[in-house]
Design a protein around this motif. Structure first.
Motif, short mmCIF file in Angstrom:
data_model
loop_
_atom_site.label_atom_id
_atom_site.label_comp_id
_atom_site.label_asym_id
_atom_site.label_seq_id
_atom_site.Cartn_x
_atom_site.Cartn_y
_atom_site.Cartn_z
N GLY A 1 -6.71 -6.70 7.96
CA GLY A 1 -5.36 -6.50 7.53
C GLY A 1 -4.64 -5.85 8.81
O GLY A 1 -3.38 -5.38 8.58
N LEU A 2 -4.98 -6.17 9.87
CA LEU A 2 -4.43 -5.49 11.02
C LEU A 2 -3.52 -6.81 11.93
O LEU A 2 -3.81 -7.83 11.74
N THR A 3 -2.18 -6.17 12.22
CA THR A 3 -1.52 -7.08 13.15
C THR A 3 -0.91 -6.30 14.23
O THR A 3 -0.97 -5.00 14.25
N LEU B 1 0.76 1.85 4.73
CA LEU B 1 0.95 1.03 6.00
C LEU B 1 1.37 2.04 6.98
O LEU B 1 2.09 2.95 6.79
N ASN C 1 -9.30 -8.88 13.56
CA ASN C 1 -7.95 -8.37 12.81
C ASN C 1 -7.84 -8.82 11.42
O ASN C 1 -7.31 -7.96 10.43
N ARG D 1 6.05 -3.98 7.97
CA ARG D 1 5.59 -4.36 9.26
C ARG D 1 6.62 -5.00 10.11
O ARG D 1 7.40 -5.86 9.69
N GLY E 1 -1.25 -1.57 10.22
CA GLY E 1 -2.19 -2.04 8.88
C GLY E 1 -2.32 -0.57 8.22
O GLY E 1 -1.39 0.30 8.24
#
Length: 141
Positions: free
Chosen positions: A35-37, A2, A31, A85, A53
Motif C-alpha cells: 500500500g505504498l506510493t 496514513l 510497493n 495521499r 502509506g
C-alpha cells in the motif's frame, strides 16, 4: 493512519541510471502489496524520495532504506500524518531533475541544483508539488 515521509540520500554508485532503474523496478514490484506510493527524484548523486502509506509500512521501508548499501547519508527531511495521499497515482513515480528546466530548481533554492540538504523539508515538498503540477513525474502505475 496514513503518513508521508520525505527523505534525501546520496548514492554510492556513480552509474545512477542503472541504480535508479533497479530502485524503480524493486519499488514497482513491492510497493503495491504494501500500500505504498510515492516518487523518486534524482540529480547526479542525490536522491529525494517521498513515501506514503500506513505508518507501519512507511517505517518498515524507511528502515530497509537505512540499511540499503545503495544509499549513504540518508536524512529525514519531513514527516507528517496525512488525511490523503498526494502521490496516490504512482506506485513509484520518477523525476530526472537533470531534464528539468533549471528555473524550477532556482525558484526553491539558492542555486539551480538539487540540494535537499540545504533547504527545509517544506521547501522540498513545495518543489515536489510543482513537479506534480507541471507533469514532470513519469512512471504512473
Amino acid at each position: 493512519m496514513l503518513v508521508r515521509l520525505l527523505y534525501a540520500s546520496r548514492t554510492v554508485d556513480k552509474n545512477s541510471t542503472e541504480l535508479v532503474n533497479s530502485i524503480m523496478a524493486q519499488s514497482r514490484r513491492n510497493n503495491p502489496s504494501q500500500g505504498l506510493t510515492g516518487i523518486l527524484c534524482f540529480s547526479g548523486d542525490i536522491f529525494i524520495q517521498v513515501l506514503e502509506g500506513s505508518r507501519t509500512a512507511v517505517n518498515a521501508l524507511y528502515s530497509h532504506i537505512l540499511k540499503d548499501p545503495r544509499h549513504t547519508g540518508v536524512q529525514i527531511l519531513h514527516f507528517e500524518e496525512i488525511t490523503e495521499r498526494r502521490f496516490a497515482g504512482w506506485t513509484m513515480g520518477q523525476v530526472n531533475l537533470a531534464k528539468l528546466n533549471t528555473s524550477v530548481l532556482l525558484k526553491y533554492s539558492e542555486l539551480p541544483e538539487l540540494n535537499p540538504f540545504a533547504v527545509s523539508g517544506l521547501v522540498s515538498m513545495a518543489l515536489l508539488d510543482e513537479l506534480i503540477a507541471t507533469a514532470s513525474i513519469v512512471g504512473r502505475a
